[in-house]
Design a protein around this motif. Structure first.
Motif, mmCIF file in Angstrom:
data_model
loop_
_atom_site.group_PDB
_atom_site.id
_atom_site.type_symbol
_atom_site.label_atom_id
_atom_site.label_comp_id
_atom_site.label_asym_id
_atom_site.label_seq_id
_atom_site.Cartn_x
_atom_site.Cartn_y
_atom_site.Cartn_z
ATOM 1 N N UNK A 43 0.798 -1.227 0.000
ATOM 2 C CA UNK A 43 0.000 0.000 0.000
ATOM 3 C C UNK A 43 0.822 1.263 0.000
ATOM 4 N N UNK A 44 2.081 1.183 0.426
ATOM 5 C CA UNK A 44 2.942 2.363 0.441
ATOM 6 C C UNK A 44 3.500 2.715 -0.926
ATOM 7 N N UNK A 45 3.368 1.806 -1.890
ATOM 8 C CA UNK A 45 3.958 2.056 -3.210
ATOM 9 C C UNK A 45 3.303 3.242 -3.906
ATOM 10 N N UNK A 46 2.031 3.482 -3.602
ATOM 11 C CA UNK A 46 1.350 4.622 -4.227
ATOM 12 C C UNK A 46 1.687 5.937 -3.543
ATOM 13 N N UNK A 47 2.362 5.882 -2.380
ATOM 14 C CA UNK A 47 2.691 7.109 -1.627
ATOM 15 C C UNK A 47 4.167 7.456 -1.767
ATOM 16 N N UNK A 48 5.036 6.462 -1.670
ATOM 17 C CA UNK A 48 6.472 6.713 -1.744
ATOM 18 C C UNK A 48 6.892 6.906 -3.202
ATOM 19 N N UNK A 49 7.840 7.820 -3.472
ATOM 20 C CA UNK A 49 8.200 8.175 -4.856
ATOM 21 C C UNK A 49 8.769 7.004 -5.658
ATOM 22 N N UNK A 50 9.784 6.332 -5.176
ATOM 23 C CA UNK A 50 10.365 5.162 -5.854
ATOM 24 C C UNK A 50 10.450 4.059 -4.814
ATOM 25 N N UNK A 51 9.678 2.992 -5.018
ATOM 26 C CA UNK A 51 9.518 1.991 -3.972
ATOM 27 C C UNK A 51 9.334 0.631 -4.623
ATOM 28 N N UNK A 52 9.949 -0.412 -3.997
ATOM 29 C CA UNK A 52 9.768 -1.800 -4.431
ATOM 30 C C UNK A 52 9.536 -2.651 -3.190
ATOM 31 N N UNK A 53 8.758 -3.728 -3.356
ATOM 32 C CA UNK A 53 8.427 -4.622 -2.242
ATOM 33 C C UNK A 53 8.807 -6.040 -2.628
ATOM 34 N N UNK A 54 9.609 -6.716 -1.751
ATOM 35 C CA UNK A 54 9.985 -8.104 -1.964
ATOM 36 C C UNK A 54 9.576 -8.938 -0.758
ATOM 37 N N UNK A 55 9.236 -10.210 -0.992
ATOM 38 C CA UNK A 55 8.773 -11.089 0.087
ATOM 39 C C UNK A 55 9.926 -11.951 0.579
ATOM 40 N N UNK A 56 10.212 -11.848 1.877
ATOM 41 C CA UNK A 56 11.290 -12.622 2.489
ATOM 42 C C UNK A 56 10.853 -14.066 2.717
ATOM 43 N N UNK A 57 11.820 -14.985 2.622
ATOM 44 C CA UNK A 57 11.577 -16.369 3.014
ATOM 45 C C UNK A 57 11.655 -16.475 4.535
ATOM 46 N N UNK A 58 11.530 -17.684 5.062
ATOM 47 C CA UNK A 58 11.464 -17.869 6.514
ATOM 48 C C UNK A 58 12.714 -17.353 7.228
ATOM 49 N N UNK A 59 13.889 -17.559 6.647
ATOM 50 C CA UNK A 59 15.123 -17.117 7.305
ATOM 51 C C UNK A 59 15.894 -16.086 6.482
ATOM 52 N N UNK A 60 15.189 -15.409 5.553
ATOM 53 C CA UNK A 60 15.769 -14.332 4.732
ATOM 54 C C UNK A 60 16.919 -14.819 3.859
ATOM 55 N N UNK A 61 16.918 -16.079 3.465
ATOM 56 C CA UNK A 61 18.019 -16.542 2.615
ATOM 57 C C UNK A 61 17.913 -15.981 1.204
#
Length: 802
Positions: free
Chosen positions: A350-368
């Protein structure tokens, strides 16, 4: 000779430029304009004639303001024409970098330019847009700064080992993109007051209540651990020394940490290069207003408060708002990558429409998968260019047209962006800026910044509106041309001193009101000054004249006369059959009426037989007035409700030619005017000469069709009649009888078959019912309703079985 040739060439070029810009003589609405500056503010197509003797007596000052072509046609010298045009001046225009990184290392050239030009000056004529091109090239080996901001609450414990290995792996991976890569690290938990953490003494020392394999770190808001560095091993070492902490509620204080990481540029070590900030967490975030739960009401000031790398105002200032963070990121040119778990990814999407340049990635269980998230997000962010600009001054308008890799121009909001840009690709944006009308005579230049989102490079645009004419600088105070120094001669027109009036300041306003009779300019007691068509100057009427329509002029002692205010007929003054003299039509010979609308000739009233109004009306003012309301048309020849000429003579033709209808005596009396000629067949009518007349076909009382040709003379009616009538043949009685008989027989047979079918079905149903009843009569002895057993059983009620 050369100078003369150059001057002629310059004037020719300027005339062509004027013709190019001047679109229509009606695009300059200059009425009421008082000077050259006001003329320029009217519109982009207006020009001013500064020639002193340009206007005649009676013309208004605003008639100096018109389109350039109109002023030239009216005799304004080209060198006295004030028509400044807008222009674009490139103040700084360094070309975009195109050297590969190998050549740049050899030349020891570290300056990289991705945006061209860097500074532009626009001279803007109000209402006239000025355009320039902005080029952007995604160059190879552009420097990158990356700051990793990690949630250190207890739930992120299993992610810390993956982040420890990130330093060396990320440096190795980014070598494919740039040779100048630096990274840093920071950690956050939440504000260290209730209810965000437990303030019990043992909880403040170890919020996790454990000692193996090691105790948790005391809670904190934000720690800046490592400034931006190219040393990946140092990143791994310092991250490995970090310990997980803990808090009570699920949302974290990430926005506090994000604000400090953005505004503390010196401590973080941000450079003017691509800035990436990775925000890693598995929870939500507190925002402005949540601080009231802990008794914190002071708003976040958006300033740096790091002391020895620790945020010191966490317990005194509220969390920042989301829009505050977005604006700071925009100002600091920081592109943010949210690396979050699946459970909270929808919140950060939801922040992608507010922040100027923004990307969202989904972490795995231990961030590998954190390395892949950062690489993919960087490619996605840098493959799109979105142009933005700072706030424009009031009234200014800006528009963009993009020319991306597909070479198709895009407009509107799509004109601000280009996608799928690879390293080495160049795109361009056409920027158009339009200035509003000048509010004051002189306006200072203003400034606007244009830049791609997330990049530090920018284009500075200086806006300089054109609100003055060059001739205003040469104004001559106390000019002899203005009634012996009673005014200032500016751009060919007199600007009178206070108390002086007139085109040339020739009248004293005070003396005029005392000496001159105010009624000298009134025609009578009820009319206005100069009949409303002029101005009273020094006791005399100066009638209005129009430069755009020279024939629209008033004249007379009180401007009471004009040659364009007569009555119109069919859109033409005096109907086109006369001329207007002082408001009255003087008609040409052969016409009369107030608008010369009445022709005296009867030619327009003659019918086809050359009778006036076909003998059924009178000719008035070239138009027939019919006596009988049933007749219509320009010559009273049309009668929609009247019977046709064929029907009118039908009875007479039937009685004369076929002895049908009227009796003999009545036929002789009513039909004597017919001159009858009998022919054989209907085809013979085509051979009759002359062929002019009415070809008729009527039906007689026996249903037969009669054909005849009728011609009307002055006294008699000539009729050619075909004696052979077309009578319809009678019905075929035998065929009709046979068809009816056959239909009755077929219908009867069908009814018999239907009756037989229904009877058969009924009989079958009755027989089936009979069979069922017969089966029911075969009952057993037990089922026989009249059978009674011969044995009687009696039970002793007092008997008790032993």
């Amino acid at each position: 000779m050369n100078l003369l040739f150059a001057a002629v060439l310059l004037l020719y070029c300027r005339y062509n430029a004027i013709r190019t810009h001047d679109h229509s003589d009606h695009e300059c609405q200059s009425q009421g304009v008082r000077n050259c500056g006001e003329c320029l503010a009217v519109g982009p197509h207006c020009a001013w004639c500064a020639e002193e003797n340009f206007l005649e007596v009676g013309q208004h000052m605003w008639e100096r303001c018109d389109t350039a072509s109109a002023l030239l046609r009216r005799g304004c010298p080209l060198d006295r024409l004030e028509d400044p045009r807008g222009a674009t001046v490139l103040l700084k225009n360094l070309k975009v970098t195109f050297h590969p990184k190998e050549q740049r290392h050899q030349q020891q050239h570290r300056q990289v330019t991705q945006l061209q030009p860097q500074s532009v000056l626009l001279h803007l004529r109000p209402g006239e847009p000025q355009s320039f091109e902005v080029k952007f090239k995604r160059v190879e080996d552009y420097p990158i700064d990356l700051y990793y901001l990690m949630d250190m609450s207890f739930t992120m414990e299993d992610d810390l080992p993956s982040v420890m290995k990130l330093g060396a792996d990320l440096v190795e991976e980014m070598k494919n993109t740039t040779s100048d890569f630096r990274m840093g690290f920071g950690a956050f938990v939440d504000k260290t007051v209730m209810p965000y953490i437990s303030t019990a003494e043992d909880k403040l020392r170890n919020p996790c209540k454990r000692t193996e394999p090691w105790p948790c770190a005391p809670p904190f808001t934000y720690h800046h651990v490592l400034s931006l560095t190219a040393n990946g091993s140092l990143f791994t070492e310092l991250v490995g020394e970090q310990r997980i902490s803990g808090n009570l509620d699920l949302p974290e204080g990430g926005l506090d940490a994000l604000m400090q990481a953005a505004v503390c540029e010196e401590q973080i070590g941000w450079r003017n290069v691509t800035r990436l900030l990775v925000f890693s967490t598995d929870g939500g975030f507190h925002f402005a207003g949540d601080g009231k739960l802990g008794g914190i009401v002071l708003p976040n000031d958006g300033k740096c408060h790091l002391h020895e790398n620790v945020y010191t105002q966490a317990n005194f200032q509220d969390y920042p708002s989301v829009t505050h963070i977005a604006e700071i990121l925009r100002q600091k040119n920081i592109q943010i990558i949210f690396a979050v778990t699946k459970e909270v990814s929808h919140l950060y999407e939801g922040l992608r429409s507010i922040f100027p340049k923004c990307a969202v990635g989904t972490l795995s269980n231990n961030s590998h998968n954190i390395l892949q998230i950062i690489v993919d997000a960087y490619n996605a962010l840098t493959s799109e260019v979105v142009m933005e600009n700072s706030k424009l001054p009031a009234g200014y308008h800006i528009s963009y047209t993009s020319h991306c890799k597909d070479h198709r121009p895009m407009h509107g909001e799509q004109g601000r962006r280009c996608s799928n840009i690879s390293i080495g690709d160049e795109v361009s944006f056409n920027v158009s800026i339009t200035a509003p009308l000048c509010v004051t005579a002189s306006q200072r230049p203003s400034r606007v910044i244009i830049k791609p989102q997330g990049y530090s490079e920018e284009v500075e645009v200086l806006l300089s509106p054109i609100c003055e004419c060059s001739c205003q600088k040469d104004a001559a105070p106390h000019s002899p041309s203005c009634s012996h120094g009673n005014g200032t001669l500016e751009c060919g027109a007199c600007r009178c001193k206070e108390g002086r009036v007139g085109t040339f300041c020739e009248c004293n306003q005070a003396e005029l009101s005392e000496v001159v009779d105010p009624y000298l300019c009134h025609r009578d007691n009820v009319s206005g000054v100069c009949s409303g068509h002029g101005e009273c100057v020094c006791g005399k009427c100066v009638c209005h004249k129009s430069s755009k329509k020279p024939n629209h002029a008033y004249y007379g002692q009180f401007c009471e006369c004009s040659d364009f205010s007569c009555d119109h007929y069919q859109g033409l003054q005096c109907g086109g059959h006369g001329r207007c003299v002082c408001g009255v039509c003087v008609c040409l010979p052969g016409f009369s009426g107030q608008a010369c609308e009445c022709p005296l000739s009867l030619e327009s009233c003659l019918s086809q037989d050359r009778h006036v109004c076909a003998g059924r009306g009178d000719c008035h003012c070239g138009t027939c007035v019919c006596h009988d309301d049933r007749f219509q048309g320009p010559t009273c020849e049309l009668c929609p409700s009247c019977p046709s000429v064929c029907t009118l003579h039908r009875e007479c033709i039937l009685c004369r030619a076929f002895s049908l209808g009227l009796n003999h005596m009545e036929c002789e009396m009513r039909c004597a005017h017919l001159n009858l000629t009998l022919l054989g067949q209907a085809n013979d009518l085509a051979t009759v000469t002359p062929s002019s007349g009415h070809r008729c076909m009527e039906v007689d009382s026996e249903g037969c069709r009669v054909h005849f040709l009728l011609r009307t003379g002055q006294r008699r009616v000539h009729v050619h009649v075909a004696l052979e009538r077309e009578c319809p043949s009678g019905p075929d009685v035998i065929l009709i009888t046979a068809v009816l008989s056959a239909s009755v027989v077929v219908l009867g047979v069908a009814l018999l078959l239907l009756w037989k079918l229904l009877t058969n079905i009924h009989d079958r149903r009755e027989f089936a019912r009979f069979q069922r009843e017969l089966e029911q009569r075969r009952w057993t002895r037990v089922d026989n309703p009249i059978y009674k057993s011969a044995i009687t059983t009696v039970v002793n009620p007092k008997y008790k079985e032993q």
